[in-house]
Scaffold this motif. Structure first.
Motif, PDB file in Angstrom:
ATOM      1  N   PRO A  21     -89.848  65.838  85.386  1.00 15.19           N
ATOM      2  CA  PRO A  21     -90.187  65.778  86.811  1.00 15.19           C
ATOM      3  C   PRO A  21     -90.132  67.128  87.518  1.00 15.19           C
ATOM      4  O   PRO A  21     -90.953  67.407  88.394  1.00 15.19           O
ATOM      5  N   LYS A  22     -89.178  67.974  87.150  1.00 20.63           N
ATOM      6  CA  LYS A  22     -89.061  69.295  87.795  1.00 20.63           C
ATOM      7  C   LYS A  22     -90.325  70.118  87.543  1.00 20.63           C
ATOM      8  O   LYS A  22     -90.871  70.739  88.462  1.00 20.63           O
ATOM      9  N   THR A  23     -90.792  70.107  86.304  1.00 22.85           N
ATOM     10  CA  THR A  23     -92.013  70.848  85.975  1.00 22.85           C
ATOM     11  C   THR A  23     -93.211  70.288  86.731  1.00 22.85           C
ATOM     12  O   THR A  23     -94.058  71.042  87.234  1.00 22.85           O
ATOM     13  N   ALA A  24     -93.284  68.963  86.837  1.00 24.29           N
ATOM     14  CA  ALA A  24     -94.390  68.331  87.556  1.00 24.29           C
ATOM     15  C   ALA A  24     -94.409  68.764  89.018  1.00 24.29           C
ATOM     16  O   ALA A  24     -95.478  69.061  89.574  1.00 24.29           O
TER      17      ALA A  24
ATOM     18  N   ALA B 259    -100.936  55.775  93.825  1.00 22.04           N
ATOM     19  CA  ALA B 259    -100.811  56.959  94.679  1.00 22.04           C
ATOM     20  C   ALA B 259    -102.136  57.280  95.364  1.00 22.04           C
ATOM     21  O   ALA B 259    -102.155  57.707  96.528  1.00 22.04           O
ATOM     22  N   GLU B 260    -103.249  57.065  94.667  1.00 25.35           N
ATOM     23  CA  GLU B 260    -104.552  57.331  95.265  1.00 25.35           C
ATOM     24  C   GLU B 260    -104.795  56.418  96.468  1.00 25.35           C
ATOM     25  O   GLU B 260    -105.342  56.851  97.492  1.00 25.35           O
ATOM     26  N   GLU B 261    -104.384  55.165  96.358  1.00 27.80           N
ATOM     27  CA  GLU B 261    -104.520  54.235  97.481  1.00 27.80           C
ATOM     28  C   GLU B 261    -103.668  54.683  98.672  1.00 27.80           C
ATOM     29  O   GLU B 261    -104.121  54.652  99.816  1.00 27.80           O
TER      30      GLU B 261
ATOM     31  N   GLU C  80     -95.613  64.047  95.447  1.00 25.92           N
ATOM     32  CA  GLU C  80     -94.294  64.390  94.897  1.00 25.92           C
ATOM     33  C   GLU C  80     -93.587  63.133  94.397  1.00 25.92           C
ATOM     34  O   GLU C  80     -93.048  63.114  93.288  1.00 25.92           O
ATOM     35  N   TYR C  81     -93.606  62.105  95.226  1.00 27.98           N
ATOM     36  CA  TYR C  81     -92.955  60.853  94.832  1.00 27.98           C
ATOM     37  C   TYR C  81     -93.632  60.249  93.603  1.00 27.98           C
ATOM     38  O   TYR C  81     -92.959  59.798  92.666  1.00 27.98           O
ATOM     39  N   ALA C  82     -94.977  60.249  93.604  1.00 26.61           N
ATOM     40  CA  ALA C  82     -95.723  59.648  92.494  1.00 26.61           C
ATOM     41  C   ALA C  82     -95.453  60.386  91.181  1.00 26.61           C
ATOM     42  O   ALA C  82     -95.239  59.754  90.138  1.00 26.61           O
ATOM     43  N   PHE C  83     -95.440  61.717  91.227  1.00 31.48           N
ATOM     44  CA  PHE C  83     -95.259  62.485  89.995  1.00 31.48           C
ATOM     45  C   PHE C  83     -93.829  62.366  89.471  1.00 31.48           C
ATOM     46  O   PHE C  83     -93.607  62.321  88.259  1.00 31.48           O
TER      47      PHE C  83
ATOM     48  N   LYS D  66     -91.973  59.751  89.892  1.00 33.20           N
ATOM     49  CA  LYS D  66     -91.948  58.390  89.356  1.00 33.20           C
ATOM     50  C   LYS D  66     -92.582  58.352  87.965  1.00 33.20           C
ATOM     51  O   LYS D  66     -92.045  57.749  87.032  1.00 33.20           O
ATOM     52  N   CYS D  67     -93.731  59.014  87.831  1.00 35.01           N
ATOM     53  CA  CYS D  67     -94.425  59.043  86.535  1.00 35.01           C
ATOM     54  C   CYS D  67     -93.595  59.758  85.469  1.00 35.01           C
ATOM     55  O   CYS D  67     -93.574  59.338  84.306  1.00 35.01           O
ATOM     56  N   ALA D  68     -92.935  60.832  85.870  1.00 35.44           N
ATOM     57  CA  ALA D  68     -92.194  61.654  84.909  1.00 35.44           C
ATOM     58  C   ALA D  68     -90.796  61.116  84.638  1.00 35.44           C
ATOM     59  O   ALA D  68     -90.052  61.701  83.840  1.00 35.44           O
ATOM     60  N   SER D  69     -90.437  60.016  85.282  1.00 31.63           N
ATOM     61  CA  SER D  69     -89.104  59.441  85.090  1.00 31.63           C
ATOM     62  C   SER D  69     -89.130  58.177  84.239  1.00 31.63           C
ATOM     63  O   SER D  69     -88.109  57.505  84.089  1.00 31.63           O
TER      64      SER D  69
END
Length: 208
Positions: free
Chosen positions: A61-64, A137-139, A152-155, A157-160
């Protein structure tokens, strides 16, 4: 590579592709550099896309967030960035599930190889969840005044998403465990009986 980029932006329209090519020649001359083409078409540098997908499948997540900050500081429109990243991740899914994806993605062989390496780092379930989160996230991005916060929240979430076992692998591990238990003299009925007794004991303790 430049022609593939123009074809991708034209979205299948020959007329639009010819128009974009004419614009590119007028803008940059007969020898069109890739950075000039990115500037003309207002598209995201694809290295950002590859770096971000790599961060998500490796659960970093940090890298994202750092990549998103770079994109933001570079002045890209975040809605356009997410749109291109969803297209990019769609290509990653195709590479994951299709053995010969050449005709289904507008990518060079080195790009396909890079996506395949990333796709192999994650399970099918993990990739599907990431894609669902991106679409959500697009919606949200379409109706928010805070696009950077949404991304930020979406990425994060994805990376976690924790690595998950596929159903087939899970069944296989359960079968292996059962064989070990049988080999140690414990059959299935005895195991279920012990589980029931343990559960009843726990319930009695909670009740008292």
């Amino acid at each position: 590579q430049g022609l593939k980029l123009i074809a991708r932006q034209a979205e299948g329209s020959l007329r639009d592709a010819i128009s974009l090519l004419d614009q590119a020649v007028s803008f940059a001359g007969k020898e069109i550099q890739e950075d000039k083409l990115f500037e003309l078409l207002a598209c995201v540098n694809r290295q950002y896309l590859f770096n971000l997908s790599g961060a998500l499948v490796k659960a970093e997540p940090k890298t994202a967030l750092e990549i998103l900050e770079q994109v933001y500081r570079a002045g890209y429109d975040l809605k356009q960035f997410l749109k291109e990243f969803i297209d990019h991740f769609r290509d990653l899914l195709v590479v994951k599930f299709v053995s010969e994806p050449g005709e289904l993605v507008e990518l060079s062989e080195p790009e396909i190889d890079q996506l395949r390496k990333q796709a192999n780092m994650a399970s099918e379930e993990q990739l599907n969840l990431i894609f669902e989160f991106l679409l959500q996230a697009e919606e949200k991005l379409a109706r928010t005044e805070y696009p950077k916060v949404v991304l930020e929240y979406a990425f994060v979430k994805c990376a976690s998403i924790k690595p998950m076992l596929g159903i087939e692998e899970l069944i296989s591990r359960l079968d292996e465990l059962e064989q070990k238990l049988v080999g140690s003299g414990i059959d299935r009925e005895e195991l279920e009986l012990r589980q029931d007794e343990s559960y009843q004991t726990s319930e009695q303790k909670n009740y008292t």
